[in-house]
Enzyme design. Structure first.
Site, short mmCIF file in Angstrom:
data_model
loop_
_atom_site.label_atom_id
_atom_site.label_comp_id
_atom_site.label_asym_id
_atom_site.label_seq_id
_atom_site.Cartn_x
_atom_site.Cartn_y
_atom_site.Cartn_z
N ARG A 190 0.73 -1.20 0.23
CA ARG A 190 0.08 -0.07 -0.04
C ARG A 190 0.90 1.31 -0.01
O ARG A 190 0.42 2.15 -0.40
CB ARG A 190 -0.95 0.02 1.18
CG ARG A 190 -2.34 -0.57 0.99
CD ARG A 190 -3.07 0.30 0.39
NE ARG A 190 -3.88 1.39 1.03
CZ ARG A 190 -3.85 2.62 0.61
NH1 ARG A 190 -2.95 3.05 -0.35
NH2 ARG A 190 -4.57 3.53 1.53
N LYS A 191 2.00 1.04 0.41
CA LYS A 191 3.02 2.26 0.23
C LYS A 191 3.58 2.58 -1.21
O LYS A 191 3.51 1.75 -1.94
CB LYS A 191 4.27 2.01 1.08
CG LYS A 191 3.77 1.52 2.65
CD LYS A 191 2.88 2.83 3.20
CE LYS A 191 2.67 2.25 4.83
NZ LYS A 191 1.56 1.30 4.97
N ILE A 192 3.95 3.94 -1.38
CA ILE A 192 4.38 4.23 -2.66
C ILE A 192 5.53 3.33 -3.17
O ILE A 192 5.60 2.95 -4.29
CB ILE A 192 4.62 5.77 -2.50
CG1 ILE A 192 3.64 6.62 -2.12
CG2 ILE A 192 5.37 6.20 -4.10
CD1 ILE A 192 3.86 8.03 -1.98
#
Length: 388
Positions: A190-192
């Site tokens: 879910r992180k960049i």
């Protein structure tokens, strides 16, 4: 039941052939656990954020635990933090046998309200954990002033904040230098920047960095990379009880490619966020994020507050969008409202509770189709025109 065929996810990892080739390279090298790729990723990550030291681990949760453990936080101690964060923030405190003491957030930034920190500090307080929630920078100068005056270390939960920046002394500085004692990052999908899962600790303290490296690998006195490259026999010792918190070389190889792509990913996300904000400002009852002038967020997430002026409740908006093929999420959770924290304290956190119940997160990822974003905004305009 919805018959909409359009499916827009809340997020999508930006992974392609370059990452696949990097993973292949690591696999075929014969060294797939913590090794040369991890060491290179650490060096490159430290350079990107401007930190003297970076230590890769298996997740941000383990990074937070290692940070507190290395600082000597233990049973009976207290750590001042926010409830308004993923449960891992509070859990890491409890892993040490310590107690999280929650303070409320600033409703504009969704981050720790520095004006409440002083009142939460007691003789048992051993650390402060501000969270750069959704990638939005905390008011670190205010928090650090209190921490310095009270002699407390600051562990920045920067899980979402890779690429975010703060204006410090008229200069933009990246989260993770660190500005506190330690910063902790996440590489969850879910992180960049993702490595599948994984985390990183950054610090300016060489002794803390040495301790992280000892603790992440079972407390082993000689890393296996040193043993395997030695020309004479070396037997390791285990002077402390450590953990198995290592990152693999496969993950690190992917992370190195992701780090190269990060500037372009950030630019694209900010363009998309600007478009959201420009339109949402014209829809009565919806409030997009209003950043303070000293903060640049990476738009890890795109929060929108659904106010009572909007004809539908926040939850009804989430369902209506889902029926139209658009995935959203509720506002950030609060640890104190979860069953695992029931009875841990009598907390007055109205802004945290309102944020959880009024905010939704709109889809945002750097490969997002402009037509999909236009579709989402059209649906919000249509919902805004409904009768209450």
């Amino acid at each position: 039941m919805s018959t909409c065929t359009r499916k827009i996810p809340i997020a999508r990892p930006s992974l392609g052939e370059e990452e696949a080739e990097a993973a292949r390279r690591a696999i075929l090298s014969g060294w797939i656990t913590q090794g040369p790729e991890v060491a290179a990723f650490e060096e490159e990550f430290a350079s990107y954020v401007g930190a003297p030291h970076a230590c890769a681990v298996s997740s941000c949760t383990t990074a937070l635990h290692l940070a507190l453990h290395a600082l000597g936080v233990g049973p009976g101690d207290e750590v001042v933090t926010v409830s308004h964060s993923f449960i891992a923030t509070a859990n890491a405190v409890r892993y040490c046998g310590a107690v999280p003491v929650f303070v409320d957030i600033d409703p504009r930034t969704y981050n720790m309200d520095p004006g409440l920190v002083e009142g939460a500090i007691t003789p048992r307080t051993r650390a402060i954990i501000p969270v750069h929630q959704m990638g939005i920078p905390c008011d670190m100068p205010a928090i650090l002033e209190i921490a310095s005056r009270r002699g407390l270390p600051v562990v920045e939960d920067a899980a979402c904040a890779i690429g975010s920046e703060m204006l410090i002394d008229d200069r933009w500085e990246r989260i993770g230098r660190p500005h506190g004692t330690i910063s902790c990052f996440s590489f969850h999908p879910r992180k960049i920047l993702t490595t599948g899962d994984g985390g990183m600790l950054t610090t300016a303290d060489p002794e803390l960095d040495r301790r992280f490296r000892l603790l992440r690998q079972h407390g082993m006195s000689v890393p296996d990379t040193v043993r395997h490259s030695a020309s004479t026999v070396i037997f390791e010792e285990y002077p402390v009880v450590g953990f198995n918190y290592r990152m693999t070389d496969i993950q690190a190889a992917i992370g190195r490619v992701q780090l190269e792509k990060l500037p372009a990913m950030l630019a694209r996300r900010r363009d998309l966020a600007d478009r959201y904000t420009g339109i949402l400002l014209g829809i009565d009852g919806l409030e997009p994020l209003a950043l303070p002038a000293w903060a640049r967020t990476n738009f890890q997430s795109n929060p929108v507050r659904v106010t009572p002026r909007f004809p539908l409740t926040r939850d009804a908006v989430i369902q209506a969008l889902l029926d139209r093929g658009v995935s959203t999420r509720r506002g950030i959770m609060n640890a104190h409202q979860e069953p695992s924290y029931t009875g841990t304290g009598l907390w007055s956190l109205p802004h945290s509770e309102h944020a959880r119940d009024q905010v939704l997160l709109l889809p945002l990822y750097d490969t997002m189709d402009p037509d999909d974003q236009a579709y989402i905004l059209d649906q919000l305009r249509e919902l805004a025109g409904r009768e209450s």
